[in-house]
Design a protein around this motif. Structure first.
Motif, PDB file in Angstrom:
ATOM      1  N   ASP A   1      48.199  24.400  11.774  1.00  0.00           N
ATOM      2  CA  ASP A   1      48.109  25.784  12.220  1.00  0.00           C
ATOM      3  C   ASP A   1      46.706  26.323  11.958  1.00  0.00           C
ATOM      4  O   ASP A   1      46.182  26.196  10.839  1.00  0.00           O
ATOM      5  CB  ASP A   1      49.119  26.661  11.475  1.00  0.00           C
ATOM      6  N   SER A   2      46.115  26.950  12.976  1.00  0.00           N
ATOM      7  CA  SER A   2      44.825  27.613  12.806  1.00  0.00           C
ATOM      8  C   SER A   2      44.705  28.667  13.890  1.00  0.00           C
ATOM      9  O   SER A   2      44.504  28.348  15.068  1.00  0.00           O
ATOM     10  CB  SER A   2      43.673  26.609  12.902  1.00  0.00           C
ATOM     11  N   PHE A   3      44.852  29.942  13.497  1.00  0.00           N
ATOM     12  CA  PHE A   3      44.878  31.023  14.472  1.00  0.00           C
ATOM     13  C   PHE A   3      43.857  32.101  14.102  1.00  0.00           C
ATOM     14  O   PHE A   3      43.679  32.409  12.924  1.00  0.00           O
ATOM     15  CB  PHE A   3      46.270  31.662  14.531  1.00  0.00           C
ATOM     16  N   PRO A   4      43.204  32.690  15.101  1.00  0.00           N
ATOM     17  CA  PRO A   4      42.283  33.806  14.821  1.00  0.00           C
ATOM     18  C   PRO A   4      43.038  34.966  14.160  1.00  0.00           C
ATOM     19  O   PRO A   4      44.161  35.294  14.557  1.00  0.00           O
ATOM     20  CB  PRO A   4      41.767  34.197  16.212  1.00  0.00           C
ATOM     21  N   ARG A   5      42.420  35.570  13.178  1.00  0.00           N
ATOM     22  CA  ARG A   5      43.064  36.647  12.419  1.00  0.00           C
ATOM     23  C   ARG A   5      43.380  37.848  13.326  1.00  0.00           C
ATOM     24  O   ARG A   5      42.557  38.282  14.122  1.00  0.00           O
ATOM     25  CB  ARG A   5      42.138  37.096  11.285  1.00  0.00           C
ATOM     26  N   GLY A   6      44.609  38.352  13.222  1.00  0.00           N
ATOM     27  CA  GLY A   6      45.001  39.572  13.920  1.00  0.00           C
ATOM     28  C   GLY A   6      45.351  39.400  15.380  1.00  0.00           C
ATOM     29  O   GLY A   6      45.652  40.381  16.065  1.00  0.00           O
ATOM     30  N   MET A   7      45.365  38.185  15.898  1.00  0.00           N
ATOM     31  CA  MET A   7      45.602  37.976  17.322  1.00  0.00           C
ATOM     32  C   MET A   7      47.103  37.863  17.616  1.00  0.00           C
ATOM     33  O   MET A   7      47.863  37.285  16.835  1.00  0.00           O
ATOM     34  CB  MET A   7      44.880  36.709  17.789  1.00  0.00           C
ATOM     35  N   THR A   8      47.541  38.413  18.741  1.00  0.00           N
ATOM     36  CA  THR A   8      48.934  38.273  19.165  1.00  0.00           C
ATOM     37  C   THR A   8      49.104  36.938  19.890  1.00  0.00           C
ATOM     38  O   THR A   8      48.131  36.289  20.282  1.00  0.00           O
ATOM     39  CB  THR A   8      49.348  39.403  20.113  1.00  0.00           C
ATOM     40  N   GLY A   9      50.364  36.579  20.107  1.00  0.00           N
ATOM     41  CA  GLY A   9      50.643  35.339  20.819  1.00  0.00           C
ATOM     42  C   GLY A   9      50.069  35.349  22.228  1.00  0.00           C
ATOM     43  O   GLY A   9      49.453  34.365  22.675  1.00  0.00           O
TER      44      GLY A   9
ATOM     45  N   ILE B   1      50.512  36.759  15.504  1.00  0.00           N
ATOM     46  CA  ILE B   1      50.928  35.406  15.131  1.00  0.00           C
ATOM     47  C   ILE B   1      51.150  35.299  13.625  1.00  0.00           C
ATOM     48  O   ILE B   1      51.983  34.513  13.169  1.00  0.00           O
ATOM     49  CB  ILE B   1      49.882  34.375  15.612  1.00  0.00           C
ATOM     50  N   ALA B   2      50.431  36.096  12.854  1.00  0.00           N
ATOM     51  CA  ALA B   2      50.587  36.071  11.393  1.00  0.00           C
ATOM     52  C   ALA B   2      52.019  36.374  10.967  1.00  0.00           C
ATOM     53  O   ALA B   2      52.444  35.975   9.879  1.00  0.00           O
ATOM     54  CB  ALA B   2      49.616  37.055  10.751  1.00  0.00           C
TER      55      ALA B   2
END
Length: 313
Positions: free
Chosen positions: A85-93, A132-133
């Motif tokens: 898992d690696s997602f930009p902070r604060g981004m929605t799906g 996503i968080a």
């Protein structure tokens, strides 16, 4: 090299003195291909090589006629879903999938439509505008899958895509993989859940310690394992009585009553001959319910080839 296949020609990858994969020769056709092997067997290395994230130490790779060291060309038709898992902070799906398509070079309106379509395919539209968080593990798996398939790739490489999914979503995701394969795509999946790999794969690639130890349709692979006897489960009314008769056959290596007491497990090196001789042994007083291979699956073939308990492969 074929423009419809993924081809590895004598490919090796070393991390210093550590072996990743060695002397891999593979031709992967369209359909669902399952990669099977324990941790450290080379599954992720193989995926990273075909997606260009790693360069081979030696050998050549072609993905539908394109070398993986040409990422601008490769990722026009390839999607990769890693196990991490690696997602930009604060981004929605939705933003996660949409921004990927914009980076992919798609126009704004087309990106919006394709992002929503991908979310529909993984059944995540209800959570599209949530961050996503706040997603569960299963939802994070699905949003990664949505991003990978959003540009409608011809090749989809999925590292452990079924981890963290509940049974209903797992079944829906497997149905999606089958639909993609029927559309003519390459769907390459690694998984620790062997019965699911066995059930959904058109072919399997068995890896151990960086080597490909077998490949092809699982039943064909099992047939070629000639130096290991096949195990057959016979369901019948008097297993102990039948066992006493079966012991006289020269084709039988072992026969024992099943743990539930309602059947007989027989190991034979000549299954076809055994089936013919079995008909002569079943006489009055023994009701035969079923006769079927007990080990014609990925798990058992892996145990035969590697000599390991493959329960957590």
């Amino acid at each position: 090299m074929s423009e419809r296949e993924i081809v590895f020609e004598n490919v090796s990858k070393f991390y210093g003195e550590v072996l990743g994969v060695n002397r891999v020769n593979l031709t992967i056709p369209p359909g669902i291909t399952g990669l099977v092997g324990p941790n450290g067997s080379g599954k992720t290395t193989l995926m990273n090589l075909m997606t260009g994230l790693l360069r081979p130490s030696r050998g050549r790779i072609s993905v539908l006629g394109v070398a993986p060291d040409q990422p601008e060309l490769l990722f026009r038709f390839l999607g990769y879903c890693t196990q991490f898992d690696s997602f930009p902070r604060g981004m929605t799906g939705y933003q996660f999938v949409y921004s990927y398509l914009r980076l992919h070079g798609k126009p704004d309106k087309e990106s919006a439509e394709m992002a929503w379509h991908a979310l529909e395919r993984v059944k995540l539209t209800d959570a599209a505008h949530r961050k996503i968080a706040a997603y569960s593990k299963g939802m994070r798996q699905r949003i990664k899958l949505a991003q990978a398939l959003s540009p409608c790739p011809l090749v989809l490489v999925l590292d452990e895509p079924l981890n963290g999914l509940d049974p209903l979503v797992r079944a829906e995701t497997i149905a999606l993989f089958r639909a993609l394969a029927e559309e003519g795509q390459h769907v390459i999946i690694s998984s620790h859940i062997l019965h699911e790999v066995d059930a959904i794969s058109d072919q399997v690639i068995l890896l151990s310690s960086g080597y490909v130890v077998a490949e092809g349709q699982i039943h064909g692979v099992r047939t070629e394992v000639e130096d290991h006897p096949m195990q057959i489960l016979i369901r019948c009314s008097k297993p102990a009585h039948l066992a006493s008769r079966i012991f006289d056959l020269d084709t039988v290596v072992e026969a024992r009553v099943h743990n539930d007491g309602k059947g007989l497990l027989v190991r034979t090196r000549e299954p076809e001959r055994f089936y013919l001789m079995l008909n002569r042994l079943v006489v009055d007083g023994i009701d035969l319910e079923s006769v079927a291979p007990a080990d014609d699956d990925v798990h058992s073939v892996y145990e035969y080839l590697i000599g390991t308990d493959g329960g957590s492969i």
